[in-house]
Write a protein that holds these residues in place. Structure first.
Motif, PDB file in Angstrom:
ATOM      1  N   GLN A 192      50.634  50.833  43.105  1.00  0.00           N
ATOM      2  CA  GLN A 192      49.512  50.339  42.304  1.00  0.00           C
ATOM      3  C   GLN A 192      49.890  50.198  40.836  1.00  0.00           C
ATOM      4  O   GLN A 192      49.468  49.243  40.180  1.00  0.00           O
ATOM      5  CB  GLN A 192      48.297  51.241  42.494  1.00  0.00           C
ATOM      6  N   GLY A 251      49.706  46.378  40.130  1.00  0.00           N
ATOM      7  CA  GLY A 251      48.362  46.179  39.610  1.00  0.00           C
ATOM      8  C   GLY A 251      47.326  45.865  40.668  1.00  0.00           C
ATOM      9  O   GLY A 251      47.598  45.911  41.867  1.00  0.00           O
ATOM     10  N   GLU A 252      46.142  45.547  40.193  1.00  0.00           N
ATOM     11  CA  GLU A 252      45.012  45.318  41.095  1.00  0.00           C
ATOM     12  C   GLU A 252      45.024  43.941  41.735  1.00  0.00           C
ATOM     13  O   GLU A 252      44.431  43.740  42.786  1.00  0.00           O
ATOM     14  CB  GLU A 252      43.703  45.529  40.341  1.00  0.00           C
ATOM     15  N   THR A 253      45.636  42.977  41.096  1.00  0.00           N
ATOM     16  CA  THR A 253      45.707  41.626  41.653  1.00  0.00           C
ATOM     17  C   THR A 253      47.177  41.261  41.841  1.00  0.00           C
ATOM     18  O   THR A 253      47.788  40.608  41.002  1.00  0.00           O
ATOM     19  CB  THR A 253      45.013  40.600  40.731  1.00  0.00           C
ATOM     20  N   LEU A 295      48.109  48.145  48.596  1.00  0.00           N
ATOM     21  CA  LEU A 295      47.284  47.394  47.654  1.00  0.00           C
ATOM     22  C   LEU A 295      45.994  46.881  48.287  1.00  0.00           C
ATOM     23  O   LEU A 295      45.274  46.101  47.689  1.00  0.00           O
ATOM     24  CB  LEU A 295      48.100  46.223  47.071  1.00  0.00           C
ATOM     25  N   GLY A 296      45.727  47.332  49.519  1.00  0.00           N
ATOM     26  CA  GLY A 296      44.451  47.025  50.132  1.00  0.00           C
ATOM     27  C   GLY A 296      44.492  46.206  51.406  1.00  0.00           C
ATOM     28  O   GLY A 296      43.498  46.125  52.120  1.00  0.00           O
TER      29      GLY A 296
END
Length: 143
Positions: A50, A54-56, A92-93
């Protein structure tokens, strides 16, 4: 030495690129049983991924990281590129990508990728200790 201390020392060895110590600690941890090992390694992996992506996440950036990681190691061409990308994207999801990855492949892939992620960070000792503390606290939530 406790497994918890071994795991902290393992993360330190990864971050420093001290593969001899990392190999020794992996054997010791395996000999003593991996009660908290998988959770601690997984937490450290999740946090490191992460922070790195990052988030995207950019899928090309992930693919480039996997390619670079495979090139770093003498037998890197044997490393499972799809599993490596799947592990990163799963952290990351995109958890559905983890479904087809065997547990032993997942764990060894996490260890390899974690080593690369930590070594790339080039943290100060204080930053590394903060990272280890965060990983241990995160892992403790899932025990």
């Amino acid at each position: 030495m406790t497994n918890k201390q071994n795991l902290s020392d393992l993360v330190r060895a990864f971050a420093r690129g001290d593969w001899g110590t990392a190999d020794r600690l992996l054997v010791e941890i395996g000999d003593n049983g991996l009660r908290e090992g998988p959770q601690t390694i997984s937490a450290a992996f999740l946090i490191a991924v992460q922070r790195r992506f990052g988030e995207t996440p950019d899928l090309k950036q992930i693919a480039n990281f996997v390619t670079m990681t495979r090139q770093r190691y003498a037998d890197g061409h044997e490393l499972p590129a799809l599993a490596m990308e799947g592990m990163i994207r799963g952290a990351l999801g995109e958890t559905d990508l983890l479904d087809g990855i065997e547990p032993d492949v997942a764990f060894s892939t996490q260890i390899l990728l974690l080593g690369t992620l930590l070594q790339d960070e080039q943290w100060t000792e204080a930053e590394l200790e903060d990272f280890i503390r965060e990983a241990e606290e995160t892992a403790a939530q899932y025990r």
